[in-house]
Scaffold this active site. Sequence first.
Site, PDB file in Angstrom:
ATOM      1  CG  ASP A  53      -1.803   1.087   1.460  1.00  0.00           C
ATOM      2  OD1 ASP A  53      -2.377   1.520   0.613  1.00  0.00           O
ATOM      3  OD2 ASP A  53      -1.518   1.617   2.742  1.00  0.00           O
ATOM      4  CG  LEU A  54       2.122   5.332  -2.406  1.00  0.00           C
ATOM      5  CD1 LEU A  54       1.665   5.715  -3.813  1.00  0.00           C
ATOM      6  CD2 LEU A  54       2.234   6.412  -1.735  1.00  0.00           C
ATOM      7  CG  ASP A  55      -1.185   7.722   0.161  1.00  0.00           C
ATOM      8  OD1 ASP A  55      -0.711   8.989   0.403  1.00  0.00           O
ATOM      9  OD2 ASP A  55      -1.762   7.451  -0.892  1.00  0.00           O
TER      10      ASP A  55
HETATM   11  O1  LIG Z   1      -4.480   2.675  -0.460  1.00  0.00           O
HETATM   12  P1  LIG Z   1      -3.615   3.749  -0.237  1.00  0.00           P
HETATM   13  O2  LIG Z   1      -2.372   4.031  -1.022  1.00  0.00           O
HETATM   14  O3  LIG Z   1      -3.258   3.858   1.126  1.00  0.00           O
HETATM   15  O4  LIG Z   1      -4.191   5.244  -0.588  1.00  0.00           O
HETATM   16  C1  LIG Z   1      -5.558   5.638   0.337  1.00  0.00           C
HETATM   17  C2  LIG Z   1      -5.826   7.033  -0.158  1.00  0.00           C
HETATM   18  O5  LIG Z   1      -4.649   7.783  -0.043  1.00  0.00           O
HETATM   19  C3  LIG Z   1      -4.621   9.192   0.007  1.00  0.00           C
HETATM   20  O6  LIG Z   1      -5.404   9.978   0.786  1.00  0.00           O
HETATM   21  C4  LIG Z   1      -4.866   9.466   2.247  1.00  0.00           C
HETATM   22  O7  LIG Z   1      -3.393  10.220   2.217  1.00  0.00           O
HETATM   23  C5  LIG Z   1      -3.397  11.578   2.058  1.00  0.00           C
HETATM   24  C6  LIG Z   1      -2.020  12.060   1.986  1.00  0.00           C
HETATM   25  O8  LIG Z   1      -1.200  11.691   3.265  1.00  0.00           O
HETATM   26  C7  LIG Z   1      -4.265  12.180   3.035  1.00  0.00           C
HETATM   27  O9  LIG Z   1      -4.276  13.714   2.914  1.00  0.00           O
HETATM   28  C8  LIG Z   1      -5.716  11.867   3.333  1.00  0.00           C
HETATM   29  O10 LIG Z   1      -6.439  12.049   4.263  1.00  0.00           O
HETATM   30  C9  LIG Z   1      -5.672  10.131   3.201  1.00  0.00           C
HETATM   31  O11 LIG Z   1      -6.893   9.867   3.117  1.00  0.00           O
HETATM   32  C10 LIG Z   1      -5.512   9.159  -1.431  1.00  0.00           C
HETATM   33  O12 LIG Z   1      -5.722  10.756  -1.653  1.00  0.00           O
HETATM   34  C11 LIG Z   1      -6.461   8.647  -1.646  1.00  0.00           C
HETATM   35  O13 LIG Z   1      -6.994   8.781  -2.915  1.00  0.00           O
HETATM   36  C12 LIG Z   1      -6.401   7.187  -1.600  1.00  0.00           C
HETATM   37  O14 LIG Z   1      -7.456   6.334  -1.600  1.00  0.00           O
END
Ligand SMILES: O=P(O)(O)OC[C@H]1O[C@H](O[C@H]2O[C@H](CO)[C@@H](O)[C@H](O)[C@H]2O)[C@H](O)[C@@H](O)[C@@H]1O
Length: 271
Positions: free
Chosen positions: A45-47
């Site tokens: 996973d990324l974020d």
């Molecule tokens: O599945 P992931 O790679 O973890 O992505 C999940 C969502 O990540 C992003 O939003 C999240 O991270 C942002 C940056 O840290 C944060 O500001 C936000 O509150 C988080 O929800 C991304 O923008 C989404 O599209 C993804 O679904």
Amino acid sequence: MSLRPKKPAARHGLRGNCAGTTDGKMSTTNCPPIVRCNDHAFYLDLDGTLAEIVARPEQAMISAGMRGLITQLAAQTSGAVAIVSGRALADVDRVLHPLHLPVAGSHGQELRGAGPTDQGSARDGIDDDALHRITTFAARLGLLAERKPGSVALHYRSAPQHVAASRALIDSLVARDDRYRAIHGKMVSELALRACDKGTAIAALSKVAPFAGRVPVMIGDDVTDEDGFRMAQALGGLGIKIGTGPTDASHRLASVAALSDWLAALLCAQK
Ligand SMILES: O=P(O)(O)OC[C@H]1O[C@H](O[C@H]2O[C@H](CO)[C@@H](O)[C@H](O)[C@H]2O)[C@H](O)[C@@H](O)[C@@H]1O
């Protein structure tokens, strides 16, 4: 396929931050084993996993150290490292640049394998009315609407007082159209097509080279990663949850930094 760890992670000096419990307290249980690169595939996973959570999606960054570890991991696994993200595939490429890896984007709606000519495929179908309702709601309350193939994310991190209204809007759109599902993640509520998730993405990638025949390891921090943990574990592999919170993952690491330590230990153990 059997999971036979080379050495317990605790012997690799993981600073005691490698595990936690579902009630949010860190402990030394559920520490992931140091697995072999030559028979495992990694779905990342990324974020919140490779990148720390930040105020706005476009500000997310992968540290040079983490980028180096992923690069080495891809080399050690003959390329069996994929990013499995809620972000759009093109956005994953932007954050990872210059790394170019197999990617499942938009929670599995977009898929790009490891073939040099594989351009990726995307689904779509969020209807104009639903899109309009989310974007006008976001504009009215000063929130951020993020359009992606097969989903729309409504971010309320900048105005968390709107959590209930944001969730209610997405839930109401799901209730009127059974093609959709709601994803309530970290300060975000998303409307997504039901057809795919991170689990279906792992199942698809697991059938093709260089992932096929390898034990899957899914690593993630948020609710959408749970589909990935369950699929990896159903395929004989393991799930690693980053941070606190309830999970079906078999293992846990405390933070992005703890993941970095574990990857470094794992890569060191292959030599
Ligand atoms: O599945 P992931 O790679 O973890 O992505 C999940 C969502 O990540 C992003 O939003 C999240 O991270 C942002 C940056 O840290 C944060 O500001 C936000 O509150 C988080 O929800 C991304 O923008 C989404 O599209 C993804 O679904």
